[in-house]
Design a protein around this motif. Structure first.
Motif, PDB file in Angstrom:
ATOM      1  N   ARG A   1      -9.010  -0.009 -35.244  1.00  0.00           N
ATOM      2  CA  ARG A   1      -9.156  -0.257 -36.683  1.00  0.00           C
ATOM      3  C   ARG A   1      -7.893  -0.876 -37.287  1.00  0.00           C
ATOM      4  O   ARG A   1      -7.974  -1.793 -38.100  1.00  0.00           O
ATOM      5  CB  ARG A   1      -9.515   1.046 -37.410  1.00  0.00           C
ATOM      6  N   GLN A   2      -6.744  -0.359 -36.897  1.00  0.00           N
ATOM      7  CA  GLN A   2      -5.494  -0.857 -37.461  1.00  0.00           C
ATOM      8  C   GLN A   2      -4.809  -1.881 -36.563  1.00  0.00           C
ATOM      9  O   GLN A   2      -3.739  -2.396 -36.911  1.00  0.00           O
ATOM     10  CB  GLN A   2      -4.549   0.320 -37.723  1.00  0.00           C
ATOM     11  N   ARG A   3      -5.402  -2.198 -35.425  1.00  0.00           N
ATOM     12  CA  ARG A   3      -4.821  -3.173 -34.514  1.00  0.00           C
ATOM     13  C   ARG A   3      -5.348  -4.579 -34.806  1.00  0.00           C
ATOM     14  O   ARG A   3      -4.700  -5.567 -34.468  1.00  0.00           O
ATOM     15  CB  ARG A   3      -5.117  -2.787 -33.061  1.00  0.00           C
ATOM     16  N   LEU A   4      -6.526  -4.651 -35.368  1.00  0.00           N
ATOM     17  CA  LEU A   4      -7.095  -5.949 -35.711  1.00  0.00           C
ATOM     18  C   LEU A   4      -6.431  -6.521 -36.957  1.00  0.00           C
ATOM     19  O   LEU A   4      -5.941  -5.786 -37.811  1.00  0.00           O
ATOM     20  CB  LEU A   4      -8.599  -5.804 -35.971  1.00  0.00           C
ATOM     21  N   GLU A   5      -6.429  -7.844 -37.057  1.00  0.00           N
ATOM     22  CA  GLU A   5      -5.979  -8.541 -38.266  1.00  0.00           C
ATOM     23  C   GLU A   5      -7.099  -9.486 -38.709  1.00  0.00           C
ATOM     24  O   GLU A   5      -7.487 -10.368 -37.953  1.00  0.00           O
ATOM     25  CB  GLU A   5      -4.698  -9.329 -37.991  1.00  0.00           C
ATOM     26  N   PRO A   6      -7.667  -9.334 -39.905  1.00  0.00           N
ATOM     27  CA  PRO A   6      -7.328  -8.277 -40.861  1.00  0.00           C
ATOM     28  C   PRO A   6      -7.790  -6.902 -40.365  1.00  0.00           C
ATOM     29  O   PRO A   6      -8.748  -6.815 -39.591  1.00  0.00           O
ATOM     30  CB  PRO A   6      -8.078  -8.701 -42.120  1.00  0.00           C
ATOM     31  N   LYS A   7      -7.115  -5.875 -40.812  1.00  0.00           N
ATOM     32  CA  LYS A   7      -7.415  -4.514 -40.398  1.00  0.00           C
ATOM     33  C   LYS A   7      -8.790  -4.081 -40.899  1.00  0.00           C
ATOM     34  O   LYS A   7      -9.245  -4.489 -41.972  1.00  0.00           O
ATOM     35  CB  LYS A   7      -6.348  -3.543 -40.917  1.00  0.00           C
ATOM     36  N   LEU A   8      -9.436  -3.227 -40.091  1.00  0.00           N
ATOM     37  CA  LEU A   8     -10.647  -2.570 -40.568  1.00  0.00           C
ATOM     38  C   LEU A   8     -10.247  -1.416 -41.481  1.00  0.00           C
ATOM     39  O   LEU A   8      -9.122  -0.914 -41.417  1.00  0.00           O
ATOM     40  CB  LEU A   8     -11.462  -2.038 -39.390  1.00  0.00           C
ATOM     41  N   GLU A   9     -11.179  -0.986 -42.298  1.00  0.00           N
ATOM     42  CA  GLU A   9     -10.937   0.204 -43.115  1.00  0.00           C
ATOM     43  C   GLU A   9     -10.735   1.412 -42.206  1.00  0.00           C
ATOM     44  O   GLU A   9     -11.326   1.501 -41.118  1.00  0.00           O
ATOM     45  CB  GLU A   9     -12.120   0.458 -44.056  1.00  0.00           C
ATOM     46  N   ALA A  10      -9.907   2.343 -42.651  1.00  0.00           N
ATOM     47  CA  ALA A  10      -9.598   3.527 -41.829  1.00  0.00           C
ATOM     48  C   ALA A  10     -10.861   4.297 -41.475  1.00  0.00           C
ATOM     49  O   ALA A  10     -10.946   4.891 -40.393  1.00  0.00           O
ATOM     50  CB  ALA A  10      -8.617   4.433 -42.577  1.00  0.00           C
ATOM     51  N   TYR A  11     -11.857   4.293 -42.381  1.00  0.00           N
ATOM     52  CA  TYR A  11     -13.088   5.034 -42.127  1.00  0.00           C
ATOM     53  C   TYR A  11     -14.258   4.087 -41.876  1.00  0.00           C
ATOM     54  O   TYR A  11     -15.390   4.381 -42.234  1.00  0.00           O
ATOM     55  CB  TYR A  11     -13.361   6.012 -43.278  1.00  0.00           C
ATOM     56  N   TYR A  12     -13.948   2.943 -41.243  1.00  0.00           N
ATOM     57  CA  TYR A  12     -15.014   2.072 -40.744  1.00  0.00           C
ATOM     58  C   TYR A  12     -15.970   2.913 -39.912  1.00  0.00           C
ATOM     59  O   TYR A  12     -15.554   3.651 -39.000  1.00  0.00           O
ATOM     60  CB  TYR A  12     -14.412   0.951 -39.896  1.00  0.00           C
ATOM     61  N   PHE A  13     -17.276   2.813 -40.210  1.00  0.00           N
ATOM     62  CA  PHE A  13     -18.276   3.643 -39.538  1.00  0.00           C
ATOM     63  C   PHE A  13     -18.788   2.928 -38.297  1.00  0.00           C
ATOM     64  O   PHE A  13     -19.286   1.798 -38.377  1.00  0.00           O
ATOM     65  CB  PHE A  13     -19.434   3.936 -40.486  1.00  0.00           C
ATOM     66  N   GLY A  14     -18.672   3.579 -37.178  1.00  0.00           N
ATOM     67  CA  GLY A  14     -19.135   3.024 -35.912  1.00  0.00           C
ATOM     68  C   GLY A  14     -18.104   3.268 -34.835  1.00  0.00           C
ATOM     69  O   GLY A  14     -17.213   4.111 -34.977  1.00  0.00           O
ATOM     70  N   ASN A  15     -18.226   2.546 -33.746  1.00  0.00           N
ATOM     71  CA  ASN A  15     -17.209   2.552 -32.702  1.00  0.00           C
ATOM     72  C   ASN A  15     -16.243   1.410 -32.954  1.00  0.00           C
ATOM     73  O   ASN A  15     -16.657   0.284 -33.225  1.00  0.00           O
ATOM     74  CB  ASN A  15     -17.848   2.368 -31.325  1.00  0.00           C
ATOM     75  N   ALA A  16     -14.964   1.698 -32.882  1.00  0.00           N
ATOM     76  CA  ALA A  16     -13.938   0.651 -32.961  1.00  0.00           C
ATOM     77  C   ALA A  16     -12.840   1.024 -31.982  1.00  0.00           C
ATOM     78  O   ALA A  16     -11.677   1.167 -32.336  1.00  0.00           O
ATOM     79  CB  ALA A  16     -13.404   0.521 -34.381  1.00  0.00           C
ATOM     80  N   ILE A  17     -13.243   1.213 -30.738  1.00  0.00           N
ATOM     81  CA  ILE A  17     -12.308   1.643 -29.693  1.00  0.00           C
ATOM     82  C   ILE A  17     -12.388   0.695 -28.502  1.00  0.00           C
ATOM     83  O   ILE A  17     -13.409   0.065 -28.249  1.00  0.00           O
ATOM     84  CB  ILE A  17     -12.597   3.090 -29.225  1.00  0.00           C
ATOM     85  N   GLN A  18     -11.277   0.606 -27.798  1.00  0.00           N
ATOM     86  CA  GLN A  18     -11.230  -0.089 -26.519  1.00  0.00           C
ATOM     87  C   GLN A  18     -10.477   0.779 -25.529  1.00  0.00           C
ATOM     88  O   GLN A  18      -9.699   1.655 -25.920  1.00  0.00           O
ATOM     89  CB  GLN A  18     -10.561  -1.456 -26.669  1.00  0.00           C
ATOM     90  N   SER A  19     -10.721   0.535 -24.262  1.00  0.00           N
ATOM     91  CA  SER A  19     -10.118   1.339 -23.206  1.00  0.00           C
ATOM     92  C   SER A  19      -8.992   0.559 -22.536  1.00  0.00           C
ATOM     93  O   SER A  19      -9.188  -0.573 -22.102  1.00  0.00           O
ATOM     94  CB  SER A  19     -11.187   1.705 -22.166  1.00  0.00           C
ATOM     95  N   ILE A  20      -7.808   1.178 -22.485  1.00  0.00           N
ATOM     96  CA  ILE A  20      -6.630   0.534 -21.881  1.00  0.00           C
ATOM     97  C   ILE A  20      -6.364   1.175 -20.513  1.00  0.00           C
ATOM     98  O   ILE A  20      -5.956   2.339 -20.432  1.00  0.00           O
ATOM     99  CB  ILE A  20      -5.384   0.706 -22.751  1.00  0.00           C
ATOM    100  N   PRO A  21      -6.571   0.437 -19.420  1.00  0.00           N
ATOM    101  CA  PRO A  21      -6.249   0.992 -18.099  1.00  0.00           C
ATOM    102  C   PRO A  21      -4.821   0.656 -17.679  1.00  0.00           C
ATOM    103  O   PRO A  21      -4.331  -0.444 -17.935  1.00  0.00           O
ATOM    104  CB  PRO A  21      -7.261   0.306 -17.178  1.00  0.00           C
ATOM    105  N   THR A  22      -4.160   1.610 -17.055  1.00  0.00           N
ATOM    106  CA  THR A  22      -2.846   1.382 -16.458  1.00  0.00           C
ATOM    107  C   THR A  22      -2.961   1.720 -14.976  1.00  0.00           C
ATOM    108  O   THR A  22      -3.403   2.818 -14.613  1.00  0.00           O
ATOM    109  CB  THR A  22      -1.771   2.263 -17.115  1.00  0.00           C
ATOM    110  N   TYR A  23      -2.586   0.763 -14.109  1.00  0.00           N
ATOM    111  CA  TYR A  23      -2.745   0.914 -12.660  1.00  0.00           C
ATOM    112  C   TYR A  23      -1.382   1.093 -12.008  1.00  0.00           C
ATOM    113  O   TYR A  23      -0.488   0.259 -12.187  1.00  0.00           O
ATOM    114  CB  TYR A  23      -3.432  -0.320 -12.067  1.00  0.00           C
ATOM    115  N   VAL A  24      -1.233   2.167 -11.249  1.00  0.00           N
ATOM    116  CA  VAL A  24       0.025   2.437 -10.542  1.00  0.00           C
ATOM    117  C   VAL A  24      -0.318   3.158  -9.233  1.00  0.00           C
ATOM    118  O   VAL A  24      -1.229   3.988  -9.189  1.00  0.00           O
ATOM    119  CB  VAL A  24       0.972   3.319 -11.396  1.00  0.00           C
ATOM    120  N   SER A  25       0.418   2.843  -8.171  1.00  0.00           N
ATOM    121  CA  SER A  25       0.177   3.523  -6.893  1.00  0.00           C
ATOM    122  C   SER A  25       0.518   5.006  -6.996  1.00  0.00           C
ATOM    123  O   SER A  25       1.385   5.414  -7.785  1.00  0.00           O
ATOM    124  CB  SER A  25       1.011   2.881  -5.782  1.00  0.00           C
TER     125      SER A  25
END
Length: 468
Positions: A318-342
């Motif tokens: 929500r706050q990573r996009l430009e322009p930002k979404l409203e704090a209480y934007y209704f719905g899903n506004a998530i993404q998954s960040i993978p970190t790969y390490v041995s």
């Protein structure tokens, strides 16, 4: 224990609840963040309370009436999915209603939920719509609320379609439900934003397999589940270690108070203390905690050094996009960040190095990265592959920032937060705020039994756990 005394939940009644005002809301198109969740189970989370001083009939009336008023403020929860001729999926706010279940568990006490080392199986009975995949919202309610009356307490659990909301929207609904029940207001503290005007709304079509999408993990695999609690002091000690600083306890003989220090840090990018510089670029408390867990679980899994591990974190866009979404934007506004390490690097390198790998990915996930992820999905629309496919994955969900304990229905804040069977597999972690607030954190950790045993016997991890 004889079978007659086994902890059980008995459903007494089930009924639909309709909004107390007719909806005028247009259909809401599912976004590129909503659609991948169609293969996930419904979210199942709820709150444990002491028994309120209300007759059961009065309690049921309060909750049903409160839910009816809250549905008028959140019309999508009383709707259903529909798919148009082009394959686009919408929430149609048609006032079809949510479900309300009243159940009893007269032989379950609050202590039976809070005292056991591992989360007892009886908690799963406090939720409905088990194993329901979100795509089934085409013909099943998008929301179900269950009241379970215990021997000395109550549990209010919600089962919510994951393609309708993420954690931010879920807890905004739950908070509003509690607020409406407590004060009966129609003007609420945090109004949801139902607009569908952002880059998340796409012309890409998700092709649904015949019979609908399925969950991508084995829901019947054996697992152990435990709540690990971390005090504020313990987390600050961990953060100090991660950032290479000596921990000094609270004010004693002129030492600086930690709460005061952290307040100053939030307003001043550089503060000299203990002959060091503390800055806003430090590894965060939560990233420090994630790194600690990553190291301990990887060690417990006993992998060869070359085995690749993945730590996946859900981030709010929500706050990573430009322009930002409203704090209480209704719905899903998530993404998954993978970190790969041995596995060798995770186990053998220090805590700061592991935390830095997470930190770099989180910091890099700004507007451009969010948009690249959207474009990638549009090129290949797909459901989210939730699970631990190679044995080396950890998936961190929820957030200690969610206002889970801000749910006062009129008899005080919850004693604890618990979840149901939904979306649980080896390596699934959920972060909750601690009941005491002030930076305390509870981690709901789900692991294969042998991995859980290894984690619990790891002194480097357990030294930070409250009560150990």
């Amino acid at each position: 224990m004889p079978s007659s005394s086994l902890p059980t939940t008995t459903v007494i009644s089930k009924c639909p609840v309709f909004p107390d005002q007719k909806s005028t809301m247009s259909d809401l198109k599912l976004s590129v963040s909503d659609l991948p969740m169609l293969s996930c189970h419904y979210i199942q989370k709820g709150c444990l309370f002491p028994r309120p001083n209300l007759h059961t009939d009065s309690l049921l009336s309060l909750l049903k009436n409160g839910l009816s008023r809250t549905l008028s403020l959140f019309p999508p929860f009383a709707g259903r999915f529909k798919t148009d001729t082009q394959g686009y999926i919408y929430i149609t706010c048609n006032d079809a209603g949510a479900d309300f279940v009243y159940a009893t568990a007269a032989n379950i006490h609050i202590r039976d939920i809070l005292s056991p080392l591992h989360v007892p199986e009886s908690v799963k009975g406090f939720f409905s719509l088990d194993s329901t995949v979100s795509y089934q919202g085409h013909f099943k309610p998008l929301l179900l609320v269950q009241l379970t009356i215990l021997a000395d307490g109550i549990f209010i659990g919600c089962s919510v379609n994951h393609a309708v909301v993420d954690g931010t929207s879920f807890w905004n609904f739950f908070n509003t439900f509690a607020e409406v029940c407590r004060i009966g207001a129609r003007r609420i503290t945090r109004s949801p934003d139902f607009r569908r005007e952002s880059v998340l709304i796409s012309s890409a079509v998700l092709n649904i397999p015949e019979g609908g999408p399925k969950v991508t993990f084995n829901a019947d695999a054996p697992i152990k589940e435990r709540i690990f609690s971390f005090s504020r002091e313990s987390i600050q000690k961990l953060k100090a270690e991660t950032n290479g600083r000596k921990w000094i306890d609270f004010v004693v003989g002129g030492e600086i108070d930690v709460a005061e220090l952290m307040g100053k840090i939030s307003n001043d990018s550089n503060i000299k203390l203990w002959n060091e510089t503390i800055s806003k670029s430090d590894i965060s408390s939560f990233q420090s905690l994630c790194a600690l867990l990553w190291k301990a679980i990887t060690k417990a899994r006993k992998f060869p050094s070359e085995k690749m591990t993945t730590f996946r974190m859900a981030v709010n866009c929500r706050q990573r996009l430009e322009p930002k979404l409203e704090a209480y934007y209704f719905g899903n506004a998530i993404q998954s960040i993978p970190t790969y390490v041995s596995a060798g690097d995770v186990v053998n390198r220090d805590l700061r190095w592991c935390a830095e790998q997470l930190n770099k990915n989180v910091l890099a996930h700004g507007d451009l990265t969010v948009r690249r992820c959207i474009e990638d999905w549009e090129r290949d629309p797909r459901c989210f592959p939730l699970g631990n496919f190679d044995g080396g994955m950890i998936t961190m969900g929820s957030s200690p920032r969610f206002p889970m304990f801000d749910n006062d229905f009129g008899w005080g804040k919850p004693l604890a937060i618990r979840s149901g069977r939904a979306n649980k597999f080896d390596g699934k972690i959920s972060a909750f705020p601690g009941r005491e607030g002030s930076g305390t954190v509870d981690l709901e950790v789900v692991l294969a039994p042998e991995t859980m045993a290894g984690l619990e016997s790891d002194p480097e991890f357990m030294q930070y756990v409250t009560g150990y």
